[in-house]
Write a protein that holds these residues in place. Structure first.
Motif, PDB file in Angstrom:
ATOM      1  N   ARG A  42       0.833  -1.203   0.000  1.00  0.00           N
ATOM      2  CA  ARG A  42       0.000   0.000   0.000  1.00  0.00           C
ATOM      3  C   ARG A  42       0.867   1.252   0.000  1.00  0.00           C
ATOM      4  NH1 ARG A  42      -4.439  -2.146   4.250  1.00  0.00           N
ATOM      5  NH2 ARG A  42      -5.796  -3.169   2.757  1.00  0.00           N
ATOM      6  N   SER A  43       2.077   1.143   0.601  1.00  0.00           N
ATOM      7  CA  SER A  43       2.929   2.331   0.689  1.00  0.00           C
ATOM      8  C   SER A  43       4.115   2.267  -0.270  1.00  0.00           C
ATOM      9  CB  SER A  43       3.451   2.471   2.124  1.00  0.00           C
ATOM     10  OG  SER A  43       4.322   1.407   2.415  1.00  0.00           O
ATOM     11  N   GLY A  44       4.375   1.092  -0.835  1.00  0.00           N
ATOM     12  CA  GLY A  44       5.634   0.910  -1.564  1.00  0.00           C
ATOM     13  C   GLY A  44       5.623   1.286  -3.020  1.00  0.00           C
ATOM     14  N   GLY A  45       4.439   1.533  -3.577  1.00  0.00           N
ATOM     15  CA  GLY A  45       4.380   1.937  -4.981  1.00  0.00           C
ATOM     16  C   GLY A  45       4.518   0.772  -5.950  1.00  0.00           C
ATOM     17  N   LYS A  46       4.619   1.140  -7.221  1.00  0.00           N
ATOM     18  CA  LYS A  46       4.574   0.147  -8.293  1.00  0.00           C
ATOM     19  C   LYS A  46       5.774  -0.797  -8.279  1.00  0.00           C
ATOM     20  CE  LYS A  46       4.050   0.362 -13.095  1.00  0.00           C
ATOM     21  NZ  LYS A  46       4.124   1.211 -14.280  1.00  0.00           N
ATOM     22  N   ARG A  47       6.953  -0.244  -7.947  1.00  0.00           N
ATOM     23  CA  ARG A  47       8.155  -1.089  -7.973  1.00  0.00           C
ATOM     24  C   ARG A  47       8.032  -2.236  -6.989  1.00  0.00           C
ATOM     25  NH1 ARG A  47      12.134   1.976 -10.384  1.00  0.00           N
ATOM     26  NH2 ARG A  47      13.792   0.694  -9.566  1.00  0.00           N
ATOM     27  N   ALA A  48       7.483  -1.932  -5.793  1.00  0.00           N
ATOM     28  CA  ALA A  48       7.340  -2.970  -4.772  1.00  0.00           C
ATOM     29  C   ALA A  48       6.345  -4.033  -5.228  1.00  0.00           C
ATOM     30  CB  ALA A  48       6.882  -2.340  -3.450  1.00  0.00           C
ATOM     31  N   ILE A  49       5.269  -3.596  -5.899  1.00  0.00           N
ATOM     32  CA  ILE A  49       4.263  -4.549  -6.382  1.00  0.00           C
ATOM     33  C   ILE A  49       4.866  -5.477  -7.436  1.00  0.00           C
ATOM     34  CG2 ILE A  49       2.075  -4.744  -7.649  1.00  0.00           C
ATOM     35  CD1 ILE A  49       1.215  -2.127  -6.246  1.00  0.00           C
ATOM     36  N   VAL A  50       5.636  -4.890  -8.352  1.00  0.00           N
ATOM     37  CA  VAL A  50       6.270  -5.702  -9.395  1.00  0.00           C
ATOM     38  C   VAL A  50       7.255  -6.688  -8.769  1.00  0.00           C
ATOM     39  CG1 VAL A  50       7.804  -5.631 -11.395  1.00  0.00           C
ATOM     40  CG2 VAL A  50       5.964  -3.951 -11.176  1.00  0.00           C
ATOM     41  N   ALA A  51       8.052  -6.223  -7.795  1.00  0.00           N
ATOM     42  CA  ALA A  51       9.030  -7.094  -7.147  1.00  0.00           C
ATOM     43  C   ALA A  51       8.328  -8.233  -6.417  1.00  0.00           C
ATOM     44  CB  ALA A  51       9.893  -6.286  -6.176  1.00  0.00           C
ATOM     45  N   ALA A  52       7.237  -7.913  -5.715  1.00  0.00           N
ATOM     46  CA  ALA A  52       6.515  -8.938  -4.953  1.00  0.00           C
ATOM     47  C   ALA A  52       5.905  -9.973  -5.896  1.00  0.00           C
ATOM     48  CB  ALA A  52       5.428  -8.287  -4.097  1.00  0.00           C
ATOM     49  N   ALA A  53       5.291  -9.502  -6.984  1.00  0.00           N
ATOM     50  CA  ALA A  53       4.671 -10.428  -7.933  1.00  0.00           C
ATOM     51  C   ALA A  53       5.725 -11.319  -8.578  1.00  0.00           C
ATOM     52  CB  ALA A  53       3.905  -9.639  -9.002  1.00  0.00           C
ATOM     53  N   THR A  54       6.878 -10.737  -8.918  1.00  0.00           N
ATOM     54  CA  THR A  54       7.967 -11.517  -9.516  1.00  0.00           C
ATOM     55  C   THR A  54       8.469 -12.580  -8.544  1.00  0.00           C
ATOM     56  OG1 THR A  54       8.612  -9.544 -10.737  1.00  0.00           O
ATOM     57  CG2 THR A  54      10.213 -11.334 -10.649  1.00  0.00           C
ATOM     58  N   ALA A  55       8.683 -12.165  -7.287  1.00  0.00           N
ATOM     59  CA  ALA A  55       9.187 -13.108  -6.281  1.00  0.00           C
ATOM     60  C   ALA A  55       8.192 -14.236  -6.056  1.00  0.00           C
ATOM     61  CB  ALA A  55       9.470 -12.371  -4.969  1.00  0.00           C
ATOM     62  N   ALA A  56       6.897 -13.900  -6.007  1.00  0.00           N
ATOM     63  CA  ALA A  56       5.875 -14.928  -5.780  1.00  0.00           C
ATOM     64  C   ALA A  56       5.875 -15.939  -6.926  1.00  0.00           C
ATOM     65  CB  ALA A  56       4.501 -14.266  -5.643  1.00  0.00           C
ATOM     66  N   ALA A  57       5.924 -15.434  -8.155  1.00  0.00           N
ATOM     67  CA  ALA A  57       5.897 -16.327  -9.315  1.00  0.00           C
ATOM     68  C   ALA A  57       7.155 -17.201  -9.364  1.00  0.00           C
ATOM     69  CB  ALA A  57       5.777 -15.499 -10.604  1.00  0.00           C
ATOM     70  N   LEU A  58       8.320 -16.591  -9.103  1.00  0.00           N
ATOM     71  CA  LEU A  58       9.569 -17.352  -9.124  1.00  0.00           C
ATOM     72  C   LEU A  58       9.587 -18.419  -8.036  1.00  0.00           C
ATOM     73  CD1 LEU A  58      12.365 -14.681  -9.751  1.00  0.00           C
ATOM     74  CD2 LEU A  58      11.792 -16.633 -11.194  1.00  0.00           C
ATOM     75  N   ALA A  59       9.128 -18.048  -6.840  1.00  0.00           N
ATOM     76  CA  ALA A  59       9.123 -19.004  -5.731  1.00  0.00           C
ATOM     77  C   ALA A  59       8.236 -20.195  -6.074  1.00  0.00           C
ATOM     78  CB  ALA A  59       8.648 -18.324  -4.446  1.00  0.00           C
ATOM     79  N   ALA A  60       7.042 -19.909  -6.636  1.00  0.00           N
ATOM     80  CA  ALA A  60       6.128 -20.995  -7.011  1.00  0.00           C
ATOM     81  C   ALA A  60       6.762 -21.882  -8.076  1.00  0.00           C
ATOM     82  CB  ALA A  60       4.811 -20.415  -7.507  1.00  0.00           C
ATOM     83  N   ALA A  61       7.459 -21.255  -9.025  1.00  0.00           N
ATOM     84  CA  ALA A  61       8.074 -22.027 -10.101  1.00  0.00           C
ATOM     85  C   ALA A  61       9.214 -22.895  -9.585  1.00  0.00           C
ATOM     86  CB  ALA A  61       8.578 -21.079 -11.196  1.00  0.00           C
ATOM     87  N   LEU A  62       9.905 -22.424  -8.537  1.00  0.00           N
ATOM     88  CA  LEU A  62      11.088 -23.142  -8.043  1.00  0.00           C
ATOM     89  C   LEU A  62      10.760 -24.256  -7.062  1.00  0.00           C
ATOM     90  CD1 LEU A  62      13.615 -20.192  -7.563  1.00  0.00           C
ATOM     91  CD2 LEU A  62      13.798 -22.079  -9.188  1.00  0.00           C
ATOM     92  N   VAL A  63       9.606 -24.143  -6.366  1.00  0.00           N
ATOM     93  CA  VAL A  63       9.291 -25.129  -5.324  1.00  0.00           C
ATOM     94  C   VAL A  63       9.409 -26.583  -5.802  1.00  0.00           C
ATOM     95  CG1 VAL A  63       7.363 -26.080  -3.962  1.00  0.00           C
ATOM     96  CG2 VAL A  63       7.975 -23.675  -3.740  1.00  0.00           C
ATOM     97  N   PRO A  64       8.874 -26.931  -6.984  1.00  0.00           N
ATOM     98  CA  PRO A  64       8.952 -28.346  -7.389  1.00  0.00           C
ATOM     99  C   PRO A  64      10.367 -28.807  -7.748  1.00  0.00           C
ATOM    100  CG  PRO A  64       7.235 -27.171  -8.599  1.00  0.00           C
ATOM    101  CD  PRO A  64       8.070 -26.141  -7.923  1.00  0.00           C
TER     102      PRO A  64
END
Lengths: 102, 229
Positions: free
Chosen positions: B182-204
């Motif tokens: 809510r406070s971090g702006g667009k860059r934080a949202i992009v970073a969070a979405a990227t990290a979430a997708a990468l983490a999900a892809a790496l788990v298996p």
């Protein structure tokens, strides 16, 4: 020394070193703006990665189970502007109920 | 002084209060660790010493899981180290806000645990040192006390999962992520979405611990992109 004690001592030393590395190497000095920009994004990135692995990760697989329901409840509660602790408590309650009746 | 959060004892106390609800959960998890250690025949001393000096649920459960499954000591150590490797980027993030020389910073860095680190995050890369250390103290007490209780046979929490307590951590991290975004702006949202997708892809594919470490570090490197000022 037994294998267990070797593991205990080694894990303790490694863990302490990992936690000390950042503060010792980075601490106190002015960093270039590019480095600060990367550090500023570590928090949202780490939090997002932790949410995914702790919600969907299970022994090296992605699974959809009661945890996802609980975390979904938190998302809805937060969207409705519920306080964080209430939202988290609701998540635990819903997860426990889902496991009880699931 | 970079540390504008010098609120003296008030910061520690506020942090301790914030850490208290998590200490209850940590205590329950610690009891289950103690019970697990007892079932593996670790005796009384080793699990308690482990909790006192290592103070890390993920690393200790990893060692128990590998040794308990008949794995070797190096496999156990490697699993624990990989899981705790996430404390490296967390330590880098809090580093500018810790005090003193290298030794004191190294010691203060030991207070970094997931919940305290997240609680002390003030957004935009800022951290509240006193709040983080304060939040860790009740959790450390609960971790050590709970381990002792579990080892000595006080199995008062029969099943952490049945009570839904395991979901508290991802739920809490999501709540803090929402606050951060809510406070971090667009860059934080992009970073969070990227990290979430990468983490999900790496788990298996990756050993536990690697997905969080790799995903968060790679996503944070997006901070290097398009700095227009």
């Amino acid at each position: 020394m037994s294998a267990l004690w070797v593991a205990i001592v080694a894990v303790t030393l490694a863990s302490a070193a990992i936690k000390a590395a950042g503060p010792v190497l980075v601490g106190g000095r002015e960093l270039p703006p590019q480095v600060n920009a990367v550090i500023a994004l570590l928090a949202p990135a780490l939090l997002a990665a932790l949410v995914v692995t702790e919600t969907f990760g299970e022994d090296g697989h992605l699974v959809l189970d009661e945890r996802a329901l609980g975390v979904g409840v938190v998302a809805v509660a937060l969207a409705l502007r519920a306080p964080v602790l209430l939202a988290v408590a609701l998540a635990a309650l819903v997860t426990a109920l889902a496991r009880l009746f699931g | 002084m970079r540390n504008e959060a010098g609120r003296g004892g008030g910061g520690y106390l506020a942090g301790a209060r914030a850490g208290l609800p998590f200490a209850l959960v940590v205590g329950a998890v610690a009891i289950s660790f103690g019970v697990l250690a007892r079932s593996l025949g670790w005796g009384v001393l080793a699990p308690i010493v482990f909790s006192v000096i290592t103070f890390s649920a993920s690393a200790q459960f990893a060692v128990a899981a590998v040794l308990g499954a008949g794995g070797g000591v190096f496999a156990a150590i490697a699993a624990a180290v990989l899981l705790n490797a996430r404390f490296l980027p967390m330590g880098v993030a809090v580093a500018p806000f810790l005090k003193g020389g290298p030794l004191r910073r190294a010691l203060e860095g030991q207070a970094v645990v997931d919940t305290s680190w997240a609680l002390a995050n003030r957004g935009g890369g800022r951290f509240d040192r006193e709040y983080m250390i304060g939040a860790t103290i009740p959790q450390a007490v609960a971790w050590i006390g709970g381990t002792a209780l579990g080892v000595l046979g006080g199995d008062v929490v029969s099943d952490v999962e049945r009570l839904g307590l395991d979901v508290i951590f991802p739920a809490f991290f999501l709540a803090l992520l929402v606050v951060e975004l809510r406070s971090g702006g667009k860059r934080a949202i992009v970073a969070a979405a990227t990290a979430a997708a990468l983490a999900a892809a790496l788990v298996p594919f990756a050993t536990p611990g690697v997905p969080v470490l790799a995903a968060s570090c790679v996503a944070a490197l997006l901070g290097l992109r398009g700095r227009s000022s």
